[in-house]
Design an enzyme around this catalytic site. Sequence first.
Site, PDB file in Angstrom:
ATOM      1  N   ASP A 153       5.464  -1.756  -4.267  1.00 17.17           N
ATOM      2  CA  ASP A 153       4.588  -2.894  -4.577  1.00 17.17           C
ATOM      3  C   ASP A 153       3.566  -2.517  -5.641  1.00 17.17           C
ATOM      4  OD1 ASP A 153       4.985  -5.092  -2.039  1.00 17.17           O
ATOM      5  OD2 ASP A 153       5.683  -3.054  -1.723  1.00 17.17           O
ATOM      6  N   HIS A 313       3.603 -10.218   6.862  1.00 15.79           N
ATOM      7  CA  HIS A 313       5.072 -10.219   6.800  1.00 15.79           C
ATOM      8  C   HIS A 313       5.716  -9.823   8.127  1.00 15.79           C
ATOM      9  CE1 HIS A 313       4.600 -10.922   2.571  1.00 15.79           C
ATOM     10  NE2 HIS A 313       3.988  -9.778   2.387  1.00 15.79           N
TER      11      HIS A 313
END
Length: 452
Positions: A153, A313
């Site tokens: 990320d 998530h």
Amino acid sequence: MRTTRCMLMVAQALVVVSALLAAAAAATAAEYVRPPPGRIILTEHTEPAAHPQQVHVSAVGEKHVRVSWVTDDMRAQSVVDYGKASRNYTASATGEHTSYRYFLYSSGKIHHVSIGPLEPSTVYYYRCGKAGKEFSLRTPPAALPIELALVGDLGQTEWTASTLAHASKTGHDMLLVPGDLSYADTQQALWDSFGRFVQRHASRRPWMVTQGNHEVEAPPLPVPAGSPPPFAAYGARWRMPHEESGSPSNLYYSFGAAGGAVHVVMLGSYAPFNASSDQYRWLARDLAAVDRRATPWLVVLLHAPWYNTNAAHQGEGEAMRKAMERLLFQARVDVVFAGHVHAYERFARVYDNEANPCGPVYITIGDGGNREGLAFNFDKNHTLAPLSMTREASFGHGRLRVVNTTSAHWAWHRNDDADSVVRDELWLESLAAKASCRQHADPAVVDWDDEL
């Protein structure tokens, strides 16, 4: 290809809200107060149109490296001259090129050239397209030990710059990314900026990447006529060695490192993965072909974590876990790295939601520096919390040093301003070296003497 400032200004504005939220959350942390996310760094191309930009390299087999770059000049040559002495190029290779359109955006000419055969652990100097400056790279070793840096990320912020600077300070042989590279999110100029942003690092060591949700860039529904397919930018720009590993898709592949002592599998969280899918069938074949006597280490990367105690998530990797986890367990995969959750978390060896000494160690490392900020909310009452050995919402990177056929050292380095601080480390024993894991396929009949 032009950098569209209005598109980039929109991207910068996205930092503001996440910065405020992150600052408020960080202020409550007793041990360490994390500054808010850094600003997006927009990197422009200031050289002539024929000069290479966005240069990065990736491994293709044991003895070749693919050099990829972009030119604004659509007539530029897809050729790389290279050699072991600066400005003394003794070999040349010609490759291929591509380009793509994303609605009103048209990419530059994207070049991919495979060079080699190359000697291991050797510095090569190279020049792309017979124009612009010289670059250099170092090839990975042909035997153990090998050091793999891991960053998930990424994005292109001040914290991303810090993460990559820390990762490059001490030598590593390859860099692995479990998805979410540019955070362009359909703003294609940010792909160009990202390529220029990481060039100083990605042109020197092989970068092996897989896709995350920010690479999908699917068109809106209903899909307009002539819309680009999902992963259009990712597929054109970041070509990985999927054909060489028998994969039908650039979204999942595998490769060997250190003379085949380490087998790395890059899975696609956003490609079909059920038992009837191409990815599942490919994975089963790929793992079955690994001889653990010759390949003592098995490493897997994917984007959406299968094990996660963070509120962010939560459960998004569960369907893939249910579909594929048994394949990884039966193959005795040593460690699984994921991204997606913007924090660090390491689990014990796990299989099917229970501690198991023959299961992989699961590590989330989605903390490379993205513009969305950190995921602070870990659930201490989560059902998996007893299996979560350490967790922290900070930016950083990891290093897996595979020392020999039986031992590897894992360390997670937090970005602590000017310094990189080791906040978690672990010695791993290869599951191929554990007699109990070689002898039993039944998870209930094993010895409990592992890294729990």
